[in-house]
Motif scaffolding. Structure first.
Motif, PDB file in Angstrom:
ATOM      1  N   LEU A   1       0.816  -1.215   0.000  1.00 34.78           N
ATOM      2  CA  LEU A   1       0.000   0.000   0.000  1.00 34.78           C
ATOM      3  C   LEU A   1       0.850   1.265   0.000  1.00 34.78           C
ATOM      4  CD1 LEU A   1      -2.721  -0.964   2.661  1.00 34.78           C
ATOM      5  CD2 LEU A   1      -3.031  -0.820   0.172  1.00 34.78           C
ATOM      6  N   GLY A   2       2.135   1.126   0.287  1.00 35.24           N
ATOM      7  CA  GLY A   2       2.999   2.291   0.406  1.00 35.24           C
ATOM      8  C   GLY A   2       2.823   3.015   1.728  1.00 35.24           C
ATOM      9  N   ALA A   3       2.194   2.330   2.694  1.00 32.53           N
ATOM     10  CA  ALA A   3       1.949   2.936   4.005  1.00 32.53           C
ATOM     11  C   ALA A   3       3.239   3.066   4.811  1.00 32.53           C
ATOM     12  CB  ALA A   3       0.925   2.122   4.785  1.00 32.53           C
ATOM     13  N   LEU A   4       4.199   2.202   4.532  1.00 32.18           N
ATOM     14  CA  LEU A   4       5.513   2.253   5.190  1.00 32.18           C
ATOM     15  C   LEU A   4       6.584   2.049   4.125  1.00 32.18           C
ATOM     16  CD1 LEU A   4       4.592   0.264   8.407  1.00 32.18           C
ATOM     17  CD2 LEU A   4       5.306   2.658   8.318  1.00 32.18           C
TER      18      LEU A   4
ATOM     19  N   PHE B   1       6.229  -2.727  12.554  1.00 33.13           N
ATOM     20  CA  PHE B   1       4.983  -2.025  12.839  1.00 33.13           C
ATOM     21  C   PHE B   1       3.835  -3.020  12.974  1.00 33.13           C
ATOM     22  CE2 PHE B   1       1.025  -0.009  11.594  1.00 33.13           C
ATOM     23  CZ  PHE B   1       1.006   1.119  12.400  1.00 33.13           C
ATOM     24  N   SER B   2       3.761  -3.983  12.078  1.00 33.39           N
ATOM     25  CA  SER B   2       2.704  -4.982  12.111  1.00 33.39           C
ATOM     26  C   SER B   2       2.769  -5.815  13.388  1.00 33.39           C
ATOM     27  CB  SER B   2       2.793  -5.893  10.881  1.00 33.39           C
ATOM     28  OG  SER B   2       1.799  -6.888  10.929  1.00 33.39           O
ATOM     29  N   THR B   3       3.957  -6.200  13.795  1.00 31.14           N
ATOM     30  CA  THR B   3       4.119  -7.029  14.997  1.00 31.14           C
ATOM     31  C   THR B   3       3.610  -6.317  16.239  1.00 31.14           C
ATOM     32  OG1 THR B   3       6.036  -8.119  14.025  1.00 31.14           O
ATOM     33  CG2 THR B   3       5.781  -8.304  16.406  1.00 31.14           C
ATOM     34  N   ILE B   4       3.997  -5.070  16.406  1.00 34.14           N
ATOM     35  CA  ILE B   4       3.562  -4.385  17.622  1.00 34.14           C
ATOM     36  C   ILE B   4       2.121  -3.910  17.539  1.00 34.14           C
ATOM     37  CG2 ILE B   4       5.886  -3.782  18.356  1.00 34.14           C
ATOM     38  CD1 ILE B   4       5.432  -1.017  17.281  1.00 34.14           C
ATOM     39  N   THR B   5       1.601  -3.768  16.334  1.00 38.12           N
ATOM     40  CA  THR B   5       0.189  -3.430  16.188  1.00 38.12           C
ATOM     41  C   THR B   5      -0.675  -4.657  16.446  1.00 38.12           C
ATOM     42  OG1 THR B   5       0.726  -1.702  14.583  1.00 38.12           O
ATOM     43  CG2 THR B   5      -1.540  -2.497  14.602  1.00 38.12           C
TER      44      THR B   5
ATOM     45  N   ASP C   1       2.606   6.041  15.072  1.00 44.13           N
ATOM     46  CA  ASP C   1       2.361   5.838  13.647  1.00 44.13           C
ATOM     47  C   ASP C   1       2.872   6.993  12.792  1.00 44.13           C
ATOM     48  OD1 ASP C   1       0.427   7.623  14.384  1.00 44.13           O
ATOM     49  OD2 ASP C   1      -1.262   6.427  13.699  1.00 44.13           O
ATOM     50  N   GLU C   2       3.836   7.713  13.322  1.00 44.04           N
ATOM     51  CA  GLU C   2       4.484   8.759  12.529  1.00 44.04           C
ATOM     52  C   GLU C   2       5.169   8.105  11.328  1.00 44.04           C
ATOM     53  OE1 GLU C   2       8.240  11.737  13.064  1.00 44.04           O
ATOM     54  OE2 GLU C   2       6.924  11.447  14.780  1.00 44.04           O
TER      55      GLU C   2
ATOM     56  N   GLN D   1      -4.416   4.267   8.194  1.00 42.01           N
ATOM     57  CA  GLN D   1      -4.353   4.091   9.646  1.00 42.01           C
ATOM     58  C   GLN D   1      -5.478   3.202  10.184  1.00 42.01           C
ATOM     59  OE1 GLN D   1      -4.132   8.178  10.976  1.00 42.01           O
ATOM     60  NE2 GLN D   1      -1.915   8.061  11.198  1.00 42.01           N
ATOM     61  N   MET D   2      -6.631   3.226   9.549  1.00 39.56           N
ATOM     62  CA  MET D   2      -7.740   2.384   9.998  1.00 39.56           C
ATOM     63  C   MET D   2      -7.388   0.897   9.845  1.00 39.56           C
ATOM     64  SD  MET D   2     -10.659   2.176  11.415  1.00 39.56           S
ATOM     65  CE  MET D   2     -11.334   3.817  11.331  1.00 39.56           C
ATOM     66  N   VAL D   3      -6.618   0.563   8.818  1.00 43.47           N
ATOM     67  CA  VAL D   3      -6.182  -0.830   8.637  1.00 43.47           C
ATOM     68  C   VAL D   3      -5.346  -1.251   9.845  1.00 43.47           C
ATOM     69  CG1 VAL D   3      -4.875  -2.437   7.197  1.00 43.47           C
ATOM     70  CG2 VAL D   3      -6.255  -0.642   6.116  1.00 43.47           C
ATOM     71  N   ALA D   4      -4.448  -0.373  10.265  1.00 45.96           N
ATOM     72  CA  ALA D   4      -3.606  -0.688  11.424  1.00 45.96           C
ATOM     73  C   ALA D   4      -4.445  -0.823  12.690  1.00 45.96           C
ATOM     74  CB  ALA D   4      -2.537   0.387  11.599  1.00 45.96           C
TER      75      ALA D   4
END
Length: 141
Positions: free
Chosen positions: A78-81, A90-94, A102-103, A110-113
């Motif tokens: 998605l190009g989010a990161l 990010f995925s692991t801690i989310t 989430d800077e 952000q809703m996906v996260a």
């Protein structure tokens, strides 16, 4: 926002399917092991019984790892990161609901996260229930 909800829903469905198949495979392997233990009179607290428990825990980690990496690849796609290590971190801690600043994460996704966090709690709870059930059964044998 609609795109985020659609993507989130697809990821929830995908991870639930992955989790269900993973737990099914683990339970099949455990049933085979239980039959062998019963026929050989192997105690659950024996080194072999402990190894089975360790393999169960590692199997659960593997299932969760696949789900976490799926979200990581999604964030990258998605190009989010910007890169895979950051996306997987990010995925692991989310997923585990530890939380993360989430800077640098694209606002559009952000809703996906946020939904990944809810998804992770449910799947971790499912694994916990599965683990407790298996260990309780081992103790009864």
């Amino acid at each position: 926002m609609l795109a985020s909800l659609i993507v989130s829903t697809l990821m929830v469905v995908l991870t639930v399917l992955i989790h269900g198949v993973g737990l099914f495979v683990l339970s099949r392997l455990l049933r085979l092991e239980a039959k062998e233990e019963a026929s050989a009179n192997i105690h659950p607290m024996s080194p072999r019984g402990m190894a089975v428990t360790l393999m169960l825990v590692l199997g659960l980690f593997l299932v969760h790892g696949v789900e976490i990496w799926a979200y990581g690849f999604l964030y990258l796609w998605l190009g989010a990161l910007p890169n895979l290590p950051e996306a997987v971190y990010f995925s692991t801690i989310t997923y585990s609901t530890i939380g993360y600043d989430d800077e640098g994460f694209l606002t559009a996704w952000q809703m996906v996260a946020a939904i990944e966090g809810v998804n992770g709690v449910i799947l971790l709870g499912w694994s916990t229930a599965f683990f407790v059930t298996v260990v309780a059964r081992m103790g009864r044998r």
